[in-house]
Each structure stands twice: as C-alpha cells, then as structure tokens.
Design a protein around this motif. Structure first.
Motif, PDB file in Angstrom:
ATOM      1  N   UNK A   1       0.828  -1.215   0.000  1.00 53.32           N
ATOM      2  CA  UNK A   1       0.000   0.000   0.000  1.00 53.32           C
ATOM      3  C   UNK A   1       0.858   1.259   0.000  1.00 53.32           C
ATOM      4  N   UNK A   2       0.228   2.394  -0.263  1.00 52.62           N
ATOM      5  CA  UNK A   2       0.973   3.649  -0.433  1.00 52.62           C
ATOM      6  C   UNK A   2       1.440   4.244   0.885  1.00 52.62           C
TER       7      UNK A   2
ATOM      8  N   UNK B   1      -2.263   6.668  -4.658  1.00 48.82           N
ATOM      9  CA  UNK B   1      -3.393   6.179  -3.870  1.00 48.82           C
ATOM     10  C   UNK B   1      -4.537   7.153  -3.766  1.00 48.82           C
ATOM     11  N   UNK B   2      -4.359   8.363  -4.321  1.00 46.21           N
ATOM     12  CA  UNK B   2      -5.458   9.328  -4.325  1.00 46.21           C
ATOM     13  C   UNK B   2      -5.790   9.740  -5.746  1.00 46.21           C
TER      14      UNK B   2
ATOM     15  N   UNK C   1      -7.790   1.720  -0.394  1.00 45.71           N
ATOM     16  CA  UNK C   1      -6.626   2.450  -0.894  1.00 45.71           C
ATOM     17  C   UNK C   1      -6.263   2.256  -2.360  1.00 45.71           C
ATOM     18  N   UNK C   2      -6.620   1.167  -3.001  1.00 43.60           N
ATOM     19  CA  UNK C   2      -6.215   0.899  -4.402  1.00 43.60           C
ATOM     20  C   UNK C   2      -4.692   0.744  -4.531  1.00 43.60           C
ATOM     21  N   UNK C   3      -4.173  -0.209  -3.768  1.00 39.58           N
ATOM     22  CA  UNK C   3      -2.718  -0.371  -3.669  1.00 39.58           C
ATOM     23  C   UNK C   3      -2.077  -1.103  -4.837  1.00 39.58           C
ATOM     24  N   UNK C   4      -0.810  -1.412  -4.637  1.00 39.19           N
ATOM     25  CA  UNK C   4      -0.008  -2.120  -5.637  1.00 39.19           C
ATOM     26  C   UNK C   4      -0.598  -3.516  -5.872  1.00 39.19           C
TER      27      UNK C   4
END
Lengths: 784, 784
Positions: free
Chosen positions: B182-183, B241-242, B276-279
C-alpha cells in the motif's frame, strides 16, 4: 431564431442572493483563522491635540496581549489620493479629530484587547479645536495641517459670467446649507490579516477599493506588491464609506506581521461613526441669470466644504460640487468657486452621489424659486433648459444619450404634478426636481493610462465559464451584471458563470466600486471578453459543421446555425472543439474610458463616458403642529440607458430614494466638543421600513452608445433629485423655505413662525478664492 | 549579460515549504465550515456476499443524525476508466471485498456518526470468496462481476519470438511473484462537500485527479458540470493512492445535498488500508533468448495480476506490466501476455511506478541470473543491450534522450560495484539493476484530443504574476516547478509568482498528478505561457525604449537591453506599458503530447513523450541467523533530463529509494478470511528513519528535447531498480535467490535451508490467453 436578448433586460435573481438570504455569505467579520488574534485601536479623546507620550508598557504586560503598536511602528503617511498623503495609520505627533487612531493592540480575545487599550497611557497637549467652516478660515485659526486650514480652493470660469449677469433679464441668488451625514451600512468595517510563513501578506477586508488598499499596504508596510494579496470580502453595504484606505486595514496587517498570527479588527458601530468618511457639510451660494422666458444665460456657484481632519477624497469632492451643474441644464456660461477646509471633525469623503447632493439641493430649490418668480411652473423651467444629447457642456463634459425629458414626463404625468400641486390641502404638497450623474469617472485615481476595468474569462471543457474581475459587489449587483453580460453573449445560463472577484492576486484590475463605474466599465470589459471568446467558439464550430462563422448564434447552451437551429453543438462541445484546436479557451476584455477632460486643472473630475438623468416628484404630508414631514409617495424616473436587470435597477433606485429621504428629513452628523452627538443606531435617526413611501419607479432606456448593451449608472443618480424635491414639496405644502438639510421638525416650526418663512444661512463667509482659471469649451463643440 | 539560467537548475526552497513546516497548510481534514456535519461510511464485513437488506431506521432515529444513505441513493455506477464503470458509491446488490461501502450517515459529530453506523442493520447472504489468482481463474469460481473473474486479458507480439527463441544461443525462463502493498501516505483521504443555497456543489478533496473527480461527480450526482467545483486540497502524500474516484467523495457530496449542510468525511487509517487501491500482487514469467555474448534476441513475458474487487485503473495496470520492458533494453522481438483477475480483496490500482516495479523485479533478477550463466558481469550484460537515443522500441515506444549508460557508469563507479562484489564477506553483498519510466502517459484517460495540461498567466501591474493550473502538488513539488519555470522565463523572483492550482472552477486543465506527468506536461504548458507573455512585455518595452525586441532580456525583475543592461525598465513598468497598450497582460500555454501510440489495441498505455532512466547499486547486510536484511548504502543515478530544482529531484529520488526498500524487505498486504492482516501503522511494517541507508544520488542530465528546459520525470522511476537490486544483493551476500517480494527474514532463512537455495513460485497457472495481436514496429523505424 432571432437575436433578441435572453438574459439582459430580464429581472433575474442575483447569483449572490442565495447565499445572502440563507446566511451562507461570509462577511469579513465572519472569517476565523486558526490562532487568530483580535485587534483593537485606541482612538483620540480630543478633537485637536499634540501627542506628548504614549506609554504602552502596562498594556504589553497584560497576559494575552501579543503586540502593541504606536505611530512609530507605521510611520509612512498615506491617503487615497496622490495629492493627499496626509494620514498616519496611528497618529504620531498630533491628533486631529476625536477618533483619530493612536495605538493598537492584538490579543487572544476582544475583551483582553479592550482591557489593554485601557492600560495604554496617552498624554496630550490640547489645542484649540476648529469646529466649523467659519472657524477654519478665520485669520487666527490654529492650523490643523501645515500653515493653513484651507485644504483645497478652486476657481474656474467658462465664459464671461459677470457680463452675462449684468445683461440678464432676471437674476436670483440663494444661499443654502447641507449638513453632513453618514453612510450607515449594515456591516461595520472589518479586516482580517494573515502573514504567511512564506512572507506573504493576505488581507481580507470589507472594501470598495481593494486595488487601492493593495497599493497603500505596499507603501506603508514597505513590502513588494507581489507579496501582498488583498481580497475584498462580500460587502454588507458601502455607499462610498468603504472606498478609502483605513487605519484598521494597515494596523491589522502590521499586527499580523509582528505576531505572525492572523489578526482580525472589526470596528464597533461607534468607531464607524468616527472613522466613516461621510458626506461633507457644504455651505453654498448659487446665482443664476436668465432671460424673461426662463432660459439660463449664466450661473455662478460657490461651495464651502467642511472636510474634517484629513484630505481623504476631499479634493475630488470639492470639484464634484461644481462639476455636474451643466450636465443637468444647458448652462452657456458658468463660474465655479469652491473651498474645502480642515476642521477637527472626522474626515469627510465620498457618499452616494459623491459631492453632488449638496449642490443639487442648492440648484433645484433655487430653480423652484426662480420658476415662481418668472411665473413658470417648475417643470416648464426645466424643459426650457434641457441638456442636449450628443453635446459638450460649457465645462467640457461630453453628454451622449440624455433621457431627462422623458424622465420629467414620466414623473410629472405619473404624479399628476401640474394639476395636483395647485389643489393640495394645507400641509400636503408636491415637489419636483431633476438631476444627472456620472457613469464612472473618466479619470482614474491611479494608473490612469491603463485600463480601468478588465475581465478575464476561462471556459471549462465541461461547459462552465470562469469569470475573473477585480470588481467588488457592494450590494449594487455587479456580480450579477458581469455574469448576465457574459451569459448573454455566450448563450449560456447565468448559473454556468463562476465568478471570482476582487482578489488582487487572481483578478485583473477593476479600479473599485465607486463613482457608479462597475456596470459601465467592468460591464464593457466583460462584454469585450465574452465576444472574443465567443469568436473563438464560433470559429471552431464553423470549421466542424462546417458553416460560415456569421451564420452562428449562441443560445440556450448551444451554438447553432441561425436559420437551422437544429444544426449545432452544445456549448461544452464547442469549447472542446476550440480547446482541441488552440488550447485553453480564454479571453480578456478591457475598458479604458475615452479621454474627455478639458484643458484645465481639475478637469479630470467630472468627465464620464456617459451621464444618467433622473427626475422626481415627492409628496409630503406635514404636521403643522409638530413640524414633522412625512413622505407618503414618490415618483421617480431614471434614465438607465439600458436596464440589464430591471429589478436590480429598481432596487438601486428605490434604495436611493430611501437614503435620500433619510438625508432630507432626519440624518445629520453634528458634534459637541468634538464628540459625535449621535454615534449609535439608537441615536442616529434614519428611516425604517415604516417610513418607506409608496414608490413609483420609471426606468427610461436611452441605449447609450458607450455603455454595455447601452447601460448607464443607477446606484447614485436617483438619490439626487429626491432631497430638493422634498424641500420643494414642503414649500408647496406650507409656503416655507427650509434652505438647510436636514429638514427637521424644529426648522419647519421655526420657518412657520418666522416672518421670512425661511430657515437657512444668510450669507457665505468672506473668503479670497484663487484667481479664476478660464477655460470655456469652444463654441463649435457645444452642439456636439 | 549572458543567457544563463537564474532559477532553473538551482536548489531553491519550494513555495509551499514555509506553510508546511510551520503548520499553516490546511489539509482537507483541517477544513471546518459553519454547521459542518461529519460523515461516516458503513463497510462490508464480508469479502463476498449478496446484500439482502439494509435497515437504516434505527440509525435515522438517533438524535444528531441528519441523513442516512444506502446504495439506492447513489445508483449510478462509476469508475476511473471509461471501460471500468463497475463501482457503486454504496453497494446495492453485492459486496466484493471487506470494506466495500454499503451505507453512510451524516451526523453532528463523529461519535454520533459512529454510533449510527452501529445501528444500521445489514443482512447478507455470504458467497464463496475468491482470495487468489488461482481461485479466480478456476473453472468453478463464483464470478465476482458478470460471468467470469477475468477482468482483462492481453496478448501482444512484436516480431516472431517463438522462432527467435528456437534460434537463440541462450534461453532462460524465470517465475517470480511480487506481493501487493500500500501507499501509506501520512494523510488519510478526506473530503468536505458543501452544497450552496444557489445549488452549487463544492468538494474539497485530497485528490490527485480533481478533474476526473469533477467528471464522476457530474455523472453520479446528475448535476450539470458547471454546477460542480472540485478543489484539490494540499496533498499529504498520494503516491497514486489518491488518483481514483472514491466512494467517500461521492457520498460526502450527496450527504451535503441531502442535508444542505457541509459534510466532512475523513477515512480512518484502517479504512484507508481497505479503500486504498494499492499495488497489484503480480505473478510473472519471463523468458529471454540471447546470443552467447549476451545480446537479447527475444523476450516473452507473462503477468497475472490480482486485481481485487473492482476495475479501478486495472486495465492500464495490466498493460503497464508489459509496456516498459523494451524501453530499458533494446529487445528486437517481444511477446507480452497478461491477465488481471477479480478477487475478493480491496481493488488494486496505481502506486508509484504503476504496474512496473513487479516486471522490473522479474526482469532485473532474471538478467542477474542470465549474466551469471553467460559468465558476464551484470553491468556488462546491460551495456550490451542499451536502448538507443532517438529510436523506436519494438512495441512502438519512442525514446528521445537516453542517459542509461551514464547512470550505469555513475553507480558502478561510485559503489566500486565490479570490484567490491567479488570480495564481500559472507552476509554482505552488492546488487545492481536498471530501469526506465515514463514522463507522463501519452494518452489521456478522458479528453485525449484536447490539451493534457494548460497554464494561464495573468500579470499584475504591480509586478505580481498569477499562475493558474489544474495541477495538484502532492508533495512532488509541482508548485515549485511551475513557479520556477515561469519565474525563469519572466526574469522575476520565485516569490513573485502567485499560484492557484487544482480548482476546477478557476484553473485550466491539468489531467492530474499521476504517471509522472506534471513537470513534463504542465511544465511545458507553463513555459509556453510564460514565453507568450514575455513576448508581449518585450514588444511593449521595445516600443518604449526603443530597441529591437530581440535585444531584450528579462532578468532580476527587470527587462533590459542585452548588451546595455542599464537601459531598461522594471518588470512592473513593463507590465504597465503592455497593459496600457493592449489591456490586461495574460497568456495561456497548453501541452498535448505527440500522438505516439502504435497501431494496436492497448498501445495507448506506454507511449510517453520521453523516458527517464535509472540505475542502482544496493549494498545489503544480512543476518545469517535471523534472515534479516539491512541496507546500509545505496547508489542511485537517475536520468532526469534536466533537474529544474536539484534538491527536489534528490528528494524524489531518495523518497523512491526509501519506498522501494520498504517494498523490497517488509511491506505486504495480505489477507486472512478477507481481512487485512496488518491494517494499521502499528502492524503494517514500513521503514522508519532508522532504516534509511546512506544514499549516493547522481543526477544525469540529458536535456531532453521534448521536456521543459529538457526535464523528464523523477517521482517514480528511481523506485524501480532498487527492489531487484536488493534481491540481487541478497544473492551476492548469501547465494540464495528470493524470487518473491517482499524479501522477509523467513524467506531468507527458508532459502538458506532449501536445497535449491531459492524461494519463489514454481510456475504460473494454466490460462488460455487470447490470440496474439501482432504489431511489430517497422524495421526502418527501429533506429529512429
């Protein structure tokens, strides 16, 4: 699909109305920043004194006090006019009126700040106060500034008036007095300053002239201008009273710089009465020569202005008392002499109609008397002396459109003036008067060679339109006017326009909301910008359809072919086409008024690109036992050029009438030992809604060639004829002349018991005016 | 006076630094508006379930609750990519991961809002959760969306790779896995919405893509775009992440519309871990054919992406795992196959280096092994396969400048890599890797045919410069870059530039702070705007002096003659001259990247106007008893094109190294029964300042012809070589291959005890990729 107007000319809701009626508008005093301090200003208790010592040590020691300033912390002088840089943010050597600022504190709350003010020990040597025009020009007067109390003296002559007077078939002279009064905006002055960690100063202030405040901050604080940002907050009423540079703005800024915390200063209502820069008291003499049949052959006019303690806009005010006589009447020869003196009262400056209500009162009551003497009705006298459209006045002012005759006809017919005034019962009367006013000053206070108004537009590819302009809406509706003009030209809805105004960082210049200039000048700039940007859209759409550019029309959020409106694209699509072709779709528009000043000093005050005209009939109902004058009904007509939003114009007209009635009948700003007699909303008499008359408002449209869509001013002019019309109506009702404003009950009673049936000054004081500057307009220009 | 640069190239303080270090910056969660409510979101406790019923009646009855929303209040689907409109602001029928939003409340404080969430009764029918790539593509998998869990499958071939493999003198194949992470920005996501009485919605949000948020709000809320304003607040860390559209942004907006009061939603740290929309976790297979002497003849690459519950940027992520192989190496034939699957985990999206760290890890460890097999040192292998400047890759990507060789030389020499790696004590090792990255995507997500970046300048007659741009500074320093470029061109000081950014009402478009595009694209737009406006000033000054336009130079807040610098005017005077002549001095600049996509589907992902290059040497110190890997020293070189502000670039490079080390050694996002194992700053392991290595940063300047002043990207690329360099260093230190990120102590110990001296996946699952699309670049283009 025709070219008729979709938005201009419609009575639509102002964009700021929603936030105002729902309480969402945040005025300057509503702002709160983290760690914000509260500033307060210690003011002189004496009208005239030398400062001996200001001891701030006890105030500094008070817990919660973060900073205390005295004059030495802000030693650079300032003033709104380049010729009157005579003020100090905090007085250093002398105080010149009760209320003159001498020290300031910033504390963690208002109560501590107030307590700190009480701990500041200031010692003075009192000087003899100058409290009247007569005292000011007396030979032995203690000078308030320099060596004389004469602030400005003017003497101009256009044509040989003495010779014309000698030759005149009829001559009359009158002396009248107009007492000072105040603006009484609902919102008190307030400013919040923040000095960022990056060394950038931001000032939010309730101001009509953010760009001039910007300039003064740069000078006094010695900061590069690019490090200062002034944002004019939504203005809860200005009426001219927020167009000066104010001590609290400079003090808040310095306190923020010293404390490195935001500082808010909101003036109390009492402070506003002292700091306000209200209407000048003016003593006047008017003398007119006429032919037997009532044609003016010459006029001589003298003004004595009581300026208070500082210069402010006073030089301009002085000229204004003489400038507009010849725009209301065709006066072939005109002499004007004026003097403004310093007195130990709060400095006077501009108020709605700046400089003009006083001479207008003088002139219009004077002509009421002249008409009677000549056996003419007052309407006929005016009709015989109408200014001509497309002409130059004797003092070089250029009139474009002129709807005065139409205005006169509207109110005379609407009120039945000519018939009814002859048959009113005792105590009831009708009065008539006319006026004219400017649509913005032709000369800027600063930067006169650059545009006076600029508008920048940026179109969003989603269909929004960003409109940036330095103009500040002070309630007159300038936000609406700008949005309406742009929406009209671009064929979008009012709500598609996103306004950013009055922010010196972001918005291009508009010199300020004064002299009725915004609709006219910023409106012209907005129209120019919108037309440029529409051109870009039309080009892109014409390429895409394809068709001829001239074949396109912007309407209803679409750009379509004029004769095949089904063929076209949405406004957002048009923006996208243009943006794809040439990048972000923006344009700017500027307005610089034509250079119209005549070849004489002071000629810059008065020329306007266009003049509005008004006529009023006022009905009064006087109580012969108490002397009280009530106004049940008013008929008012105003030549607006074009009403961009009729309901807004009506609001301006009716607001002007209402303010005029307050000035005519009750408002006055008078002093006892330097102290304001009525420094509160409880004591200062001003009309309430209960005193509001029935108003009949007539908008006359002359579609001025210089104005945006033909518009001219509306915010100030309609006030002007109402005050003399009241006085003339009182004469019609009671047969007495009250040659002094306000017309209070005691004056009415006094006049009724006086043999002369008159109250007013007997003469003007002896004063040696400077040699006359002679500069009449060439004969061949008069018809142009 | 020479033309040397005054600001560009200097290590100057960022304009936003002062406010940040002094705590004056107001992030989204710092905003407070009058009558503001607090919103909270109820999230699914199940990874995969059907929603049976959401009963909000008890929550609605709680005093202090003003509104409760469920999916039916926001039924329109959205998603960041046009092809993936698969999200609902509040799920209506199904939940797809633990954390999927299902209801929301607005209340007078956060505690009441939390209590209200507990009173919402949600009933579910649980479905079998899909928790891995293998489960997702299993024949009997419960589909998360539609009928299949394959979100996107890609198969491309450039040249005949099978034939080349057969002909190759050396072939190697590796399978590796990169776990998701995650970011971890310091600032949690937050948004404040206000719905004005005028029907205008304003959203302040901590976003990297305010213009895309603007668009999504218009769609989901069904409001005209001109009625919506999105302002991106100062961003406390984004890292990708944003850059999505988030439920809480839409929910806050709808809550504000329903309650007619401002609403703030700040995600908790735990919520960020889910939302979060992570890696992406990616499983990869790489196969390369080479000549004996180490020249690549062909490559075949397969990616399996674990996408989580929704599409997000996933289609782009999928392509990105294959796009940049051929920009780092001259690969003459290349096959790329990839598949992204849906799983019942939080959706994955972009994180620093979007899509590239995973294949870069695969490639660079693979080539470390290849070099060993070929008896070449790893540096030599790279030098034999360098991409050429001014060339097209086999997959149509156009390389302009290329400083990879210089980067390699810097780190190899700086670290003494070639000598020291042969003589390290056991447990210590050096690893080497290289990479490349894009300077902005050549293809926009929306509005691809219009400019990607636009800058508007407005000069103040007092010498200030207003700079408006949609770009949002997410800590990378874009505000500084824009200001520096404009200040350089106009010859003013940095502090003369007043920035307004990322406000959809005011600022022209910049597509967002993603894909390392802002310095390059908005920088080019800024330069173009500044040059235009300087041209206007030069013309005005040339007329005034007079002199030739070409003879003028803007420097030190003056515009002067090049060879007689005493002759000239101040910058403010120049503005006044230009403004007097032509109105407000403004200009806009736009940048649209060249259309470089190849003639195949998906080709839009990968082409960039220019590529950065990096090389890294990492030294590790491994504890052979615990398996812990420490990194005492890193040498990193980055081809930045031009360092507009070297200290900023170094900050980006060092930040990238630091983030890479966290990903390489400790960070991972793994789940147990759908629940995140480490959803807090206490549990999620990330390096602290104590783990920061000594870093040697080398900036290589290649002055790219497409970049502003020659600049290329810096924010993402330097992360990429570090992760594989760590893995290669561990091999150098311990002789074990950890083919799985992160390289945690347990894996090191396991590899040391394993006979193969390796930890990592054995193979990739069987999956039927779509038929290959064949589209190799024409032979004659390869050298261009």
């Amino acid at each position: 699909m025709a070219d008729e107007l979709a938005i201009v000319g419609k009575s639509l809701t102002k964009p700021d109305a929603f936030a105002k009626v729902s309480g969402q508008t945040r005025f300057a005093d509503d702002l709160a920043l983290p760690r914000m301090l509260f500033g307060r200003i210690l003011r002189s208790p004496h009208p005239h004194a030398r400062i001996v010592r200001v001891d701030t040590s006890r105030a500094r020691a008070l817990p919660g006090v973060l900073a205390v300033l005295t004059g030495d912390d802000l030693p650079i002088k300032f003033g709104i006019l380049p010729v009157s840089q005579d003020e100090e943010a905090l007085a250093r050597e002398k105080v010149r009126y009760v209320g003159d600022p001498i020290a300031a504190v910033a504390a963690t709350d208002e109560w501590i700040a107030d307590e700190a003010l009480e701990l500041i020990e200031a010692q003075f040597t009192e000087l003899r106060p100058i409290m009247s025009i007569e005292q000011a020009i007396a030979a032995d007067a203690e000078p308030i500034h320099g060596t004389s109390n004469v602030h400005k003296a003017v003497a101009l002559e256009f044509g040989d008036t003495d010779a014309a007077m000698l030759a005149a078939q009829h001559v009359r002279e009158d002396v009248v007095f107009f007492e000072g009064n105040t603006h009484l905006p609902m919102e008190q002055h307030a400013a919040v300053a923040q000095y960022g960690a990056d060394g950038k100063l931001t000032l939010w202030t309730s101001s009509q002239t953010p760009h001039y405040v910007h300039r003064a901050l740069g000078k006094v604080l010695e900061l590069p201008m690019s490090r200062i940002r002034v944002i004019a907050t939504p203005n809860g009423g200005g009426f001219g009273g927020k167009s000066d540079i104010f001590s609290h703005e400079l003090v808040a800024a310095r306190l923020a710089m010293v404390t490195r915390r935001p500082v808010k200063i909101t003036l109390t209502r009492e402070e506003v009465f002292y700091a306000h820069r209200g209407r000048h008291p003016v003593l006047m003499k008017v003398k007119t020569g006429l032919t037997k049949d009532g044609r003016i052959t010459a006029m001589q006019f003298r003004s004595f202005l009581d300026g208070g303690g500082y210069g402010s806009y006073g030089v301009a005010s002085t000229y204004y008392t003489g400038a507009l006589q010849a725009t209301t009447y065709a006066i072939p020869r005109y002499r004007f002499e004026a003097v403004r003196v310093f007195t130990n009262k709060p400095p006077c400056g501009p108020k709605r109609g700046h400089g003009t209500p006083q001479p207008r009162f003088a002139l219009e009551t004077h002509f009421d008397k002249v008409a009677e003497e000549l056996g003419l009705d007052p309407v006929e006298l005016r009709l015989r002396n109408l200014p001509r459209p497309d002409s130059r006045t004797v003092n070089w002012l250029r009139i474009t459109s002129c709807g005065l005759e139409a205005c006169i006809n509207k109110v005379v017919e609407g009120s039945g003036f000519l018939e009814r005034r002859r048959s009113m019962p005792r105590g009831r009367g009708l009065g008539f008067a006319v006026s004219s006013y400017l649509s913005g000053a032709g000369t800027a206070i600063y930067w006169n060679d650059m545009p006076h108004s600029e508008v920048q537009l940026k179109l969003d590819r989603n269909g929004g339109v960003a409109l940036l302009c330095g103009a500040i809406d002070i309630g007159q509706g300038s936000d609406h006017i700008l949005a309406a003009i742009v929406a009209e030209v671009l064929g979008v809805a009012l709500e598609d326009i996103q306004l950013t105004t009055a922010d010196t960082d972001l918005t291009p210049i508009d010199l300020g909301s004064y002299s009725s200039r915004v609709t006219f000048m910023a409106g012209n700039a907005a129209k120019a910008a919108a037309e440029k940007v529409r051109g870009q859209l039309f080009e892109a759409v014409a390429r895409a359809l394809p068709c001829d550019v001239d074949d396109l029309l912007a309407r209803d959020r679409r750009i379509v072919r004029r004769n095949q409106p089904a063929e076209g694209v949405s406004f957002a699509q048009a923006v996208q086409l243009a943006e794809a072709a040439g990048g972000v779709v923006t344009a700017t528009g500027s307005y610089t008024p034509p250079k119209l000043a005549g070849p004489y000093k002071g000629s810059g005050v008065g020329p306007s690109p266009a003049y509005s005209f008004s006529a009023a009939v006022v009905e009064v109902d006087c109580d012969v036992r108490t002397g009280e004058v009530r106004v049940p009904e008013v008929w008012i007509a105003h030549d607006i050029g074009r009403a961009i939003n009729p309901v807004l114009v009506e609001g301006q007209v009716e607001g002007s009438v209402y303010m005029a009635l307050g000035e005519a009948l009750m408002e006055e700003q008078t002093f006892r030992l330097g102290l304001h007699k009525f420094p509160s909303l409880l004591e200062y008499k001003s009309p309430t809604a209960l005193e509001a008359p029935v108003m009949h408002t007539y908008l006359v449209e002359t579609i001025d060639r210089e104005g945006p869509f033909g518009a001219k001013e509306a915010g100030q002019g309609p006030l002007l004829p109402v005050i003399p019309a009241v006085a003339n109506a009182v004469y019609n009702a009671l047969g007495v002349r009250i040659d002094e404003i306000p017309i209070t009950p005691d004056k009415v009673l006094k006049a009724m018991s006086d043999r002369s049936k008159r109250v007013g000054p007997a003469s003007t004081p002896a004063f040696e005016f400077p040699p006359l500057i002679k500069a009449d307009v060439p004969e061949e220009w008069k018809g142009k």
